[in-house]
Design an enzyme around this catalytic site. Structure first.
Site, PDB file in Angstrom:
ATOM      1  CB  CYS A 129       7.238 -27.696 -44.924  1.00  0.00           C
ATOM      2  SG  CYS A 129       5.858 -27.864 -46.060  1.00  0.00           S
ATOM      3  CB  SER A 159       0.371 -32.680 -40.716  1.00  0.00           C
ATOM      4  OG  SER A 159       1.664 -33.061 -41.122  1.00  0.00           O
ATOM      5  CG  HIS A 249       6.615 -32.856 -46.162  1.00  0.00           C
ATOM      6  ND1 HIS A 249       5.351 -33.298 -45.857  1.00  0.00           N
ATOM      7  CD2 HIS A 249       6.500 -31.512 -46.375  1.00  0.00           C
ATOM      8  CE1 HIS A 249       4.506 -32.270 -45.870  1.00  0.00           C
ATOM      9  NE2 HIS A 249       5.181 -31.176 -46.172  1.00  0.00           N
TER      10      HIS A 249
HETATM   11  N1  LIG Z   1       1.523 -27.474 -41.814  1.00  0.00           N
HETATM   12  C1  LIG Z   1       2.734 -27.309 -42.313  1.00  0.00           C
HETATM   13  O1  LIG Z   1       3.525 -28.248 -42.481  1.00  0.00           O
HETATM   14  C2  LIG Z   1       3.203 -25.936 -42.675  1.00  0.00           C
HETATM   15  C3  LIG Z   1       4.512 -25.796 -43.010  1.00  0.00           C
HETATM   16  C4  LIG Z   1       4.980 -24.536 -43.344  1.00  0.00           C
HETATM   17  C5  LIG Z   1       4.108 -23.471 -43.344  1.00  0.00           C
HETATM   18  N2  LIG Z   1       2.802 -23.638 -43.020  1.00  0.00           N
HETATM   19  C6  LIG Z   1       1.939 -22.459 -43.017  1.00  0.00           C
HETATM   20  O2  LIG Z   1       1.556 -22.129 -41.704  1.00  0.00           O
HETATM   21  C7  LIG Z   1       0.252 -21.579 -41.675  1.00  0.00           C
HETATM   22  C8  LIG Z   1      -0.614 -22.339 -40.699  1.00  0.00           C
HETATM   23  O3  LIG Z   1      -0.634 -23.701 -41.059  1.00  0.00           O
HETATM   24  P1  LIG Z   1      -1.301 -24.831 -40.163  1.00  0.00           P
HETATM   25  O4  LIG Z   1      -0.961 -26.078 -40.879  1.00  0.00           O
HETATM   26  O5  LIG Z   1      -0.919 -24.699 -38.721  1.00  0.00           O
HETATM   27  O6  LIG Z   1      -2.869 -24.481 -40.324  1.00  0.00           O
HETATM   28  P2  LIG Z   1      -4.106 -24.862 -39.365  1.00  0.00           P
HETATM   29  O7  LIG Z   1      -3.871 -26.124 -38.615  1.00  0.00           O
HETATM   30  O8  LIG Z   1      -5.310 -24.774 -40.244  1.00  0.00           O
HETATM   31  O9  LIG Z   1      -4.151 -23.659 -38.296  1.00  0.00           O
HETATM   32  C9  LIG Z   1      -4.478 -22.345 -38.664  1.00  0.00           C
HETATM   33  C10 LIG Z   1      -4.284 -21.407 -37.479  1.00  0.00           C
HETATM   34  O10 LIG Z   1      -4.526 -20.072 -37.918  1.00  0.00           O
HETATM   35  C11 LIG Z   1      -5.461 -19.459 -37.030  1.00  0.00           C
HETATM   36  N3  LIG Z   1      -6.263 -18.440 -37.704  1.00  0.00           N
HETATM   37  C12 LIG Z   1      -7.103 -18.588 -38.754  1.00  0.00           C
HETATM   38  N4  LIG Z   1      -7.685 -17.408 -39.062  1.00  0.00           N
HETATM   39  C13 LIG Z   1      -7.183 -16.487 -38.201  1.00  0.00           C
HETATM   40  C14 LIG Z   1      -7.384 -15.090 -38.003  1.00  0.00           C
HETATM   41  N5  LIG Z   1      -8.222 -14.391 -38.768  1.00  0.00           N
HETATM   42  N6  LIG Z   1      -6.692 -14.476 -37.027  1.00  0.00           N
HETATM   43  C15 LIG Z   1      -5.845 -15.162 -36.242  1.00  0.00           C
HETATM   44  N7  LIG Z   1      -5.625 -16.493 -36.358  1.00  0.00           N
HETATM   45  C16 LIG Z   1      -6.282 -17.141 -37.328  1.00  0.00           C
HETATM   46  C17 LIG Z   1      -6.327 -20.609 -36.576  1.00  0.00           C
HETATM   47  O11 LIG Z   1      -7.020 -20.224 -35.411  1.00  0.00           O
HETATM   48  P3  LIG Z   1      -8.498 -20.803 -35.082  1.00  0.00           P
HETATM   49  O12 LIG Z   1      -8.282 -22.127 -34.451  1.00  0.00           O
HETATM   50  O13 LIG Z   1      -9.023 -19.788 -34.135  1.00  0.00           O
HETATM   51  O14 LIG Z   1      -9.254 -20.864 -36.379  1.00  0.00           O
HETATM   52  C18 LIG Z   1      -5.252 -21.675 -36.321  1.00  0.00           C
HETATM   53  O15 LIG Z   1      -4.610 -21.427 -35.099  1.00  0.00           O
HETATM   54  C19 LIG Z   1      -0.230 -21.608 -43.127  1.00  0.00           C
HETATM   55  O16 LIG Z   1       0.005 -20.364 -43.718  1.00  0.00           O
HETATM   56  C20 LIG Z   1       0.634 -22.666 -43.753  1.00  0.00           C
HETATM   57  O17 LIG Z   1       0.802 -22.458 -45.135  1.00  0.00           O
HETATM   58  C21 LIG Z   1       2.331 -24.854 -42.661  1.00  0.00           C
END
Ligand SMILES: NC(=O)c1ccc[n+]([C@@H]2O[C@H](COP(=O)([O-])OP(=O)(O)OC[C@H]3O[C@@H](n4cnc5c(N)ncnc54)[C@H](OP(=O)(O)O)[C@@H]3O)[C@@H](O)[C@H]2O)c1
Length: 346
Positions: A129, A159, A249
């Site tokens: 990001c 977030s 950010h």
């Molecule tokens: N937040 C940001 O600004 C951002 C920016 C760029 C990249 N990212 C990347 O994007 C990814 C997700 O980030 P987030 O912030 O959205 O995290 P989050 O709010 O913690 O959400 C995680 C998601 O992954 C799912 N999940 C977890 N274990 C799983 C499994 N075994 N099989 C299938 N789904 C599963 C969760 O489902 P459940 O609800 O069922 O647990 C939930 O939908 C991360 O790799 C992060 O590094 C985030």
């Protein structure tokens, strides 16, 4: 043409919920959307357009008939299921760090290097990001004047560490105001030994520490910038800091250009650049802010000043919604670009 069948893996998460919103608002022709998450979420409902979608567990069989799979469920989930999705005929846009630095996998910000999509073989990586918003702001300057050096300090929202970090900031803030003890469990990073409060604090650690005492987040900014800009000669240094802001950010960026660039020229280039919005009028106290960037897809640029000592040195302040341009919107933009270039099915 027929519409695409799209799957969102991680549909219950901070990024996944925004992906569903961005898919609904995109120019992509959509035939259907499948919401996938972990077994824990089987049967839950997530908002989509005016209604809801039922969430299903992600399995190897989830991707039958899917054209585009947007992954945002953590690196291990991408490594586990992205190959199955590709095998089933889907193109994967992966929002995690699982594949970003693999040489044959395109790492794409559509305003900077959409042509890199042409070399894809099933998986495309969405950058980190903080890198996405930085290169979106710097690309017009790089094109016009060349770029020798970038030194960035970030002020990153909670977030960016997922929904659990958002909840942690809320809980700690309430506890601090009520004079109750704080119980940090997530930040600075869930995978490390110690946890510190984020409420009323600033934590100079995002992700775990790696080589040369830089964190992985800092290494991501360094390596991904060079890969996206296809220039290993650009000097990049980063210091990444988490602050108690929910979304948006902010980045203080120092750059040295190859050719001389006046502040007025830089303002002009930024104001004409795709995806960037100039917010720069000190006399009227106009500058980008985290709060005003939320729910917007653009990258906001302001506080453009020349360095007082270095001939070609400039300073900028760059802000974007980390969940949209930093994640969900950039992924959907990649899908739109694949569609426009006829690259969804190759
Ligand atoms: N937040 C940001 O600004 C951002 C920016 C760029 C990249 N990212 C990347 O994007 C990814 C997700 O980030 P987030 O912030 O959205 O995290 P989050 O709010 O913690 O959400 C995680 C998601 O992954 C799912 N999940 C977890 N274990 C799983 C499994 N075994 N099989 C299938 N789904 C599963 C969760 O489902 P459940 O609800 O069922 O647990 C939930 O939908 C991360 O790799 C992060 O590094 C985030």
């Amino acid at each position: 043409m027929r519409g695409y069948h799209v799957a969102v893996v991680g549909a219950t998460g901070a990024v996944g919920t925004r992906m569903l919103k961005m898919v609904a608002e995109s120019k992509l022709p959509i035939a259907s959307v499948l919401a996938l998450a972990s077994k824990r979420s089987e049967g839950k409902k997530v908002p989509y357009r005016d209604g809801t979608l039922t969430v299903h567990e992600t399995t190897d069989d989830s991707f039958k008939g899917i054209d585009i799979a947007l992954f945002s469920a953590g690196g291990s989930v991408s490594k586990r299921f992205a190959p199955a999705a590709v095998k089933a005929g889907a193109i994967v846009v992966d929002n995690t760090s699982a594949f970003r630095m693999e040489p044959e996998i395109p790492l794409v910000v559509p305003e900077v290097n959409p042509e890199a999509l042409r070399q894809h073989s099933g998986i495309i990586a969405n950058p980190n990001c903080s890198t996405i918003q930085m290169v979106t702001a710097l690309e017009p300057i790089r094109k016009a004047f060349g770029l020798k050096q970038v030194v960035v300090s970030t002020y990153q929202a909670v977030s960016g560490a997922g929904q659990s970090a958002v909840n942690e900031l809320l809980d700690e803030t309430r506890a601090a105001l009520d004079d109750k003890p704080l119980d940090p469990q997530i930040l600075p990073t869930a995978g490390d030994k110690k946890h510190y409060p984020i409420a009323f604090n600033a934590l100079p650690q995002i992700d775990v520490f790696a080589e040369e005492d830089y964190t992985y987040e800092e290494w991501k900014m360094i390596n991904e910038t060079k890969k996206i800009m296809e220039d290993t000669q650009i000097k990049v240094a980063a210091t990444c800091v988490r602050i108690p802001v929910f979304s948006g950010h902010s980045e203080s960026i120092y750059i040295e250009t190859k050719d001389h660039a006046s502040v007025e020229e830089v303002r002009q280039w930024i104001s004409e650049a795709p995806g960037a919005v100039l917010q720069d009028d000190p006399s009227q106290q106009v500058y980008p802010q985290a709060l005003t960037s939320v729910d917007k897809t653009e990258t906001f640029v302001g506080r453009i000043r020349k360095d007082l000592d270095v001939e070609n040195g400039l300073h900028l302040w760059v802000v974007s919604d980390n969940l949209l341009k930093g994640a969900a919107w950039n992924s959907v933009q990649i899908a739109e670009s694949l569609h426009q270039q006829g690259l969804v099915h190759v």
